[in-house]
Design a protein around this motif. Structure first.
Motif, PDB file in Angstrom:
ATOM      1  N   ASN A 375      46.265  25.942 -43.784  1.00  0.00           N
ATOM      2  CA  ASN A 375      45.954  26.356 -42.415  1.00  0.00           C
ATOM      3  C   ASN A 375      44.570  25.969 -41.906  1.00  0.00           C
ATOM      4  O   ASN A 375      43.779  26.837 -41.540  1.00  0.00           O
ATOM      5  CB  ASN A 375      46.123  27.874 -42.281  1.00  0.00           C
ATOM      6  N   GLU A 377      41.898  24.446 -39.103  1.00  0.00           N
ATOM      7  CA  GLU A 377      41.864  24.359 -37.647  1.00  0.00           C
ATOM      8  C   GLU A 377      41.466  22.937 -37.303  1.00  0.00           C
ATOM      9  O   GLU A 377      40.583  22.386 -37.956  1.00  0.00           O
ATOM     10  CB  GLU A 377      40.752  25.289 -37.139  1.00  0.00           C
ATOM     11  N   TRP A 379      39.615  20.358 -34.996  1.00  0.00           N
ATOM     12  CA  TRP A 379      38.605  20.275 -33.940  1.00  0.00           C
ATOM     13  C   TRP A 379      38.455  18.820 -33.575  1.00  0.00           C
ATOM     14  O   TRP A 379      38.626  17.943 -34.432  1.00  0.00           O
ATOM     15  CB  TRP A 379      37.254  20.828 -34.440  1.00  0.00           C
ATOM     16  N   LYS A 410      37.742  28.333 -41.576  1.00  0.00           N
ATOM     17  CA  LYS A 410      36.863  29.425 -41.178  1.00  0.00           C
ATOM     18  C   LYS A 410      36.513  30.297 -42.378  1.00  0.00           C
ATOM     19  O   LYS A 410      37.164  30.252 -43.413  1.00  0.00           O
ATOM     20  CB  LYS A 410      37.553  30.279 -40.109  1.00  0.00           C
TER      21      LYS A 410
END
Ligand SMILES: *[C@@H]1O[C@H](CO)[C@@H](O)[C@H](O)[C@H]1NC(C)=O
Ligand SMILES: *[C@@H]1O[C@H](CO)[C@@H](O)[C@H](O)[C@H]1NC(C)=O
Ligand SMILES: *[C@@H]1O[C@H](CO)[C@@H](O)[C@H](O)[C@H]1NC(C)=O
Ligand SMILES: *[C@@H]1O[C@H](CO)[C@@H](O)[C@H](O)[C@H]1NC(C)=O
Ligand SMILES: *[C@@H]1O[C@H](CO)[C@@H](O)[C@H](O)[C@H]1NC(C)=O
Ligand SMILES: *[C@@H]1O[C@H](CO)[C@@H](O)[C@H](O)[C@H]1NC(C)=O
Ligand SMILES: *[C@@H]1O[C@H](CO)[C@@H](O)[C@H](O)[C@H]1NC(C)=O
Ligand SMILES: *[C@@H]1O[C@H](CO)[C@@H](O)[C@H](O)[C@H]1NC(C)=O
Ligand SMILES: *[C@@H]1O[C@H](CO)[C@@H](O)[C@H](O)[C@H]1NC(C)=O
Ligand SMILES: *[C@@H]1O[C@H](CO)[C@@H](O)[C@H](O)[C@H]1NC(C)=O
Ligand SMILES: *[C@@H]1O[C@H](CO)[C@@H](O)[C@H](O)[C@H]1NC(C)=O
Length: 828
Positions: A375, A377, A379, A410
């Motif tokens: 998972n 993210e 950018w 994160k």
């Protein structure tokens, strides 16, 4: 029903007592026959099921009574090890069992009270009961039931099968209650010494038609696939599971659940979600001395979601399995040491996340050849530097990678980071943010580098992949495949020094260097074929001898061991076996050099034949008999007998005189643990694999006999066994049905032969083929006997239709055919 209700001191405490030579009868007299009103269970008393299969009482995980943590549990009473299958007070142990009790109260509640009288656990049942009939008893299937009337099974108030812990026993349930919506879910122990529920659970899917392994109640990491009434779509091998029968989904007004029966009455079998997060099936047969692992999903520990916790690396190649990223340490060291990695790792030095801090900007540590954590993210960012700046500018960014765009993880979301095999080199770099003060000290201290220096011996148990998922072979089945894997950096130098192979006479094994092979094969330009273990190239030696050079794929074995195996194989010579002429080892490259077979493989002769080139029966029979001779020699006559493990038409080659020769012998030895993985995932191989590959019994030469039987079917029919899309016309099934009925074998013969064959030979070949593919290896002939039958020296009687074929025919044909043809639809 007449339960013999027995309450007696547990054997463990008894023997303990004998050692200490106390009086045996001291506390016995307080026991009563069952748990009923006014007759609680406490101390070392146990409840035994009528036939004595199971026992219930206090236990201490790991058996050491000194730990002061006592739980009420159920275990197998007849087995020497205390395997706990159910626990009441999973996360609230009591410290003094003699002053704690499992007590039934008048309102029908069965409660575990600790020494201060506090309720530690209870069934929460509320139904007034009378003291003369109500009782809790342990049944012989391991179900602990509380009944208003102990003799009346319809009066059950509460039962442990409705509240499983980590085990699914025969007769047990996995599903949910439609009224209360309570689910029967298995949750693993936190660690082998801690029965508290972990994040790994097995339960029904949303609509109840499949089972799923979940992490933290939501993240699925394995699914059984949808139930079709007979099998789960991704577990087709359930049909071949000798220990499980009557798998059923029961859906009524109240419940919707799956249950099954044990197929072998004399054996114990159990499914368990272990603290590893894996679903495993174990069996204990009548004469076993320990549990045998029969089946596992997922097979690889690193495939269990978040097993190593946050900021930790899963590494299948090394011990320990989970290692914190450099600069991080285990959050809970004690749990970590007990193999409970759920806490993950935390930074040793906190990040300095004050933006614009002069000179003290955080840095990145690069971890090479990794599989990314789950998972990320995405950018926007055009290159590595941009990603780095983006990450640095945001305090919640813990790590980044550049892979045609920025991937960001994160804070505290770095799960499932995995170190890939050095040889595979398919992994990518990931950059983990660390405090700047960490960088100088960790530079020379990289986990990866440290590992490389280790020289250790690891016992590796092989996981084989079969079907849409993975099957773990039992320890018993691994004679050949359990290998002692030594890793040593200087093995290659040493091996190269002591084992010098120089071409001598025609019969010795030659050592080739890479350059020689490159020249001989004209830079590997003429590919003869490619299989699961590597590509084969044609080559010519300076003396104009033709050779076939096999380049072995990603071999995880030291040079020394490789050479030892090659030497053994090099000594095997028989007219019906392809001879190994030499080999080459250079850094990670391994080659085997064989004599060249100008007439290709049986696979091409048989399946690419036209009417003009149809293989005559005479010739087919010679090929069948010759291959059988080669195998018989391999099994019985050579000094180091080997099991081939991969008999199929592609591995029967023809020399210039059309003599059949069995190729690729000894690859199972060379590849060791890799072999079964490759073999069982390779397309077009599964249909030849004996049932014991799937069931996990020992692999013996009879596994080759089975594959040979399948091959013989194809020689007779002239088509691939898996060509049909229906099980009914699956040729081995047709053949076995016809043969067992004593039916007409002429109809089985390849149409292209137009009946041109010696029908006596056809009959013999059909009977042998059917005997070779019998379920039980003891029913199959040896290869020597096969030769004798084909030679007409021995007569053979009529075999029965193998049970596995009948099961295929009963099962969903599409799933079975997909399985045999090797079209996996699994995620794994
Ligand atoms: C039960 O355990 C207690 C405490 O360990 C011990 O004193 C007692 O003798 C045991 N009784 C029996 C019958 O084993
Ligand atoms: C067990 O339950 C009975 C009936 O409810 C009660 O009288 C008794 O005190 C309880 N025993 C203990 C040890 O609490
Ligand atoms: C009984 O109820 C308590 C509190 O609601 C709950 O924590 C416990 O899990 C329940 N016990 C069982 C066996 O369901
Ligand atoms: C059972 O109930 C009867 C009356 O209903 C009572 O006299 C007796 O003491 C009770 N026995 C126990 C063990 O609770
Ligand atoms: C058994 O229990 C059920 C439910 O409590 C009751 O309806 C039935 O009459 C009982 N049967 C006998 C034989 O007592
Ligand atoms: C249940 O859900 C699965 C997907 O999760 C789906 O394939 C299946 O058809 C569903 N079954 C029913 C009966 O709705
Ligand atoms: C686990 O699930 C809970 C609730 O679904 C969630 O709040 C929590 O953040 C999850 N834990 C982790 C580590 O993701
Ligand atoms: C399987 O189910 C059938 C029908 O319900 C039953 O007769 C048979 O005993 C069951 N088999 C086992 C091993 O329990
Ligand atoms: C188990 O052992 C007994 C005696 O040791 C033997 O007679 C029996 O055949 C064995 N059973 C199996 C299934 O091997
Ligand atoms: C963070 O940066 C400040 C300013 O440069 C420095 O004084 C401090 O020591 C740094 N803290 C850490 C934990 O690196
Ligand atoms: C950092 O990233 C998070 C997650 O994408 C985002 O929600 C947050 O707004 C960002 N913070 C800054 C200061 O850019």
């Amino acid at each position: 029903m007449g339960f013999s209700r027995i309450l007696r001191p547990s054997c463990l405490s008894l023997s303990f007592l004998i050692l200490l030579s106390f009086s045996l009868n001291l506390h016995c007299s307080t026991g009563s026959e069952t748990i009923s009103l006014g007759r609680p269970l406490s101390g070392n008393q146990t409840l035994i099921s009528p036939q004595g299969n199971f026992a219930l009482g206090f236990f201490t995980p790991g058996g050491s009574s000194s730990s002061g943590r006592h739980y009420i549990g159920i275990w197998y009473n007849k087995l020497p090890d205390q395997t706990i299958v159910w626990v009441a007070n999973r996360d609230r142990p009591v410290s003094d069992p003699t002053r704690s009790s499992l007590n039934l109260s008048r309102d029908g509640n069965l409660a575990l009270l600790d020494e201060s009288g506090n309720t530690v656990w209870s069934t929460n049942s509320t139904s007034m009961v009378s003291n003369s009939t109500a009782a809790a008893v342990l049944l012989d299937n391991g179900n602990f039931v509380l009944r208003a009337d102990v003799e009346n099974s319809s009066s059950t108030i509460w039962e442990s099968f409705d509240h499983p812990t980590d085990h699914w026993l025969p007769g047990g349930k996995i599903g949910y209650n439609k009224i209360s919506n309570a689910k029967q879910i298995l949750a693993s122990w936190r660690s082998p010494l801690n029965p508290a529920p972990s994040q790994f659970t097995l339960g029904p899917s949303q609509n109840g038609s499949s089972h799923e392994l979940l992490w933290n109640g939501s993240q699925m990491y394995w699914t059984s696939g949808v139930w079709n009434g007979r099998i789960f779509s991704l577990v087709p091998e359930l049909q071949l599971n000798y220990y499980v029968t009557n798998m059923t989904r029961i859906s009524n007004d109240k419940d919707d659940y799956f249950t099954y029966d044990s197929a072998v009455p004399s054996a114990f079998t159990r499914f368990v979600v272990e603290s590893s997060g894996q679903l495993k099936q174990y069996v204990w047969g009548r004469n076993f001395t320990s549990w045998t692992l029969f089946w596992t999903r997922p097979t690889q520990q690193c495939q269990v979601y978040a097993f190593c916790g946050v900021a930790s690396i899963c590494n299948l190649q090394d011990e320990p399995l989970c290692v914190c990223i450099d600069g991080f340490g285990p959050k809970h060291q004690r749990d970590w040491d007990l193999s409970d990695h759920s806490g993950g790792c935390v930074r040793k030095t906190p990040l300095n996340c004050t933006n614009n801090a002069v000179g003290e900007v955080d840095k990145f540590r690069t971890l090479p050849n990794m599989q990314y954590p789950s998972n990320p993210e995405s950018w926007p960012g055009g290159n590595l530097q941009e990603c780095e700046s983006l990450c640095l500018a945001n305090c919640s960014c813990d790590a980044f990678a550049y892979d045609n765009g920025c991937l960001i993880w994160k804070r505290d979301h770095m799960f499932n980071l995995q170190q890939l095999l050095e040889a595979e080199r398919v992994g990518k770099d990931i950059h983990v943010r660390v405090a700047s003060s960490e960088i100088p000290s960790i530079e020379d201290n990289s986990a990866v580098k440290k590992r490389k220096k280790h020289t250790r011996t690891v016992l590796i148990v092989v996981a084989a992949t079969v079907g849409s998922g993975f099957v773990t072979l039992s320890a018993a089945g691994l004679l050949l495949l359990v290998i002692l894997w030594r890793r040593s950096n200087n093995a290659s130098a040493a091996a190269a020094a002591d084992d010098k192979y120089e071409p001598r006479d025609d019969n010795s094994l030659s050592f080739f260097n890479y350059k020689e092979l490159k020249t001989a094969t004209k830079n590997f330009s003429e590919k003869l074929g490619e299989g699961g273990f590597g590509a084969v190239y044609k080559g010519t030696l300076p003396n104009s001898t033709l050779i076939a050079v096999k380049q072995l794929k990603s071999l995880q074995q030291s040079e020394k061991q490789f050479m030892a195996e090659v030497k053994t194989i090099g000594t095997i010579q028989h007219i019906n076996l392809v001879r190994l002429r030499g080999f080459s080892v250079e850094s990670s490259k391994r080659f085997l050099v064989y004599e060249y077979m100008p007439n290709g493989s049986l696979e091409s002769l048989l399946f690419h034949q036209t009417t003009a080139t149809t293989l005559s029966w005479r010739f087919r029979y010679q090929i069948a008999a010759g291959s059988a001779r080669g195998l018989a020699y391999l099994h019985e006559d050579c000094r180091d007998c080997i099991i081939h493990c991969d008999i199929k038409p592609d591995n029967i080659l023809l020399d210039s005189e059309y003599n059949p020769k069995v190729a690729d012998l000894g690859l199972a030895k060379i590849f060791g643990r890799e072999f079964s993985r490759v073999l069982t995932t390779m397309r077009g191989t599964r249909g030849y694999l004996a049932p014991e590959w799937i069931s996990g019994e020992a692999i013996t030469p009879k596994a080759d006999v089975f594959s040979y039987g399948m091959l013989l079917c194809e020689i007779i029919s002239g088509r691939r066994n898996t060509d049909s899309s229906e099980v009914d016309s699956y040729f081995p099934f047709e053949l076995a049905s016809a043969v067992s009925r004593g039916g007409d074998v002429a109809s089985l013969l390849d149409d292209k032969l137009e009946g041109n064959a010696d029908m006596e030979e056809v009959g013999r070949a059909c009977r042998v083929a059917c005997w070779c593919i019998q379920d039980n290896e003891k029913d199959r002939p040896t290869m020597r006997q096969v030769v004798q039958i084909l030679d007409g020296v021995c007569e053979v009687n009529t075999p029965a239709v193998p049970r596995f074929l009948e099961r295929y025919a009963e099962g969903s044909s599409a799933a079975t055919m997909n399985y045999l043809q090797g079209m996996s639809s699994s995620k794994e």
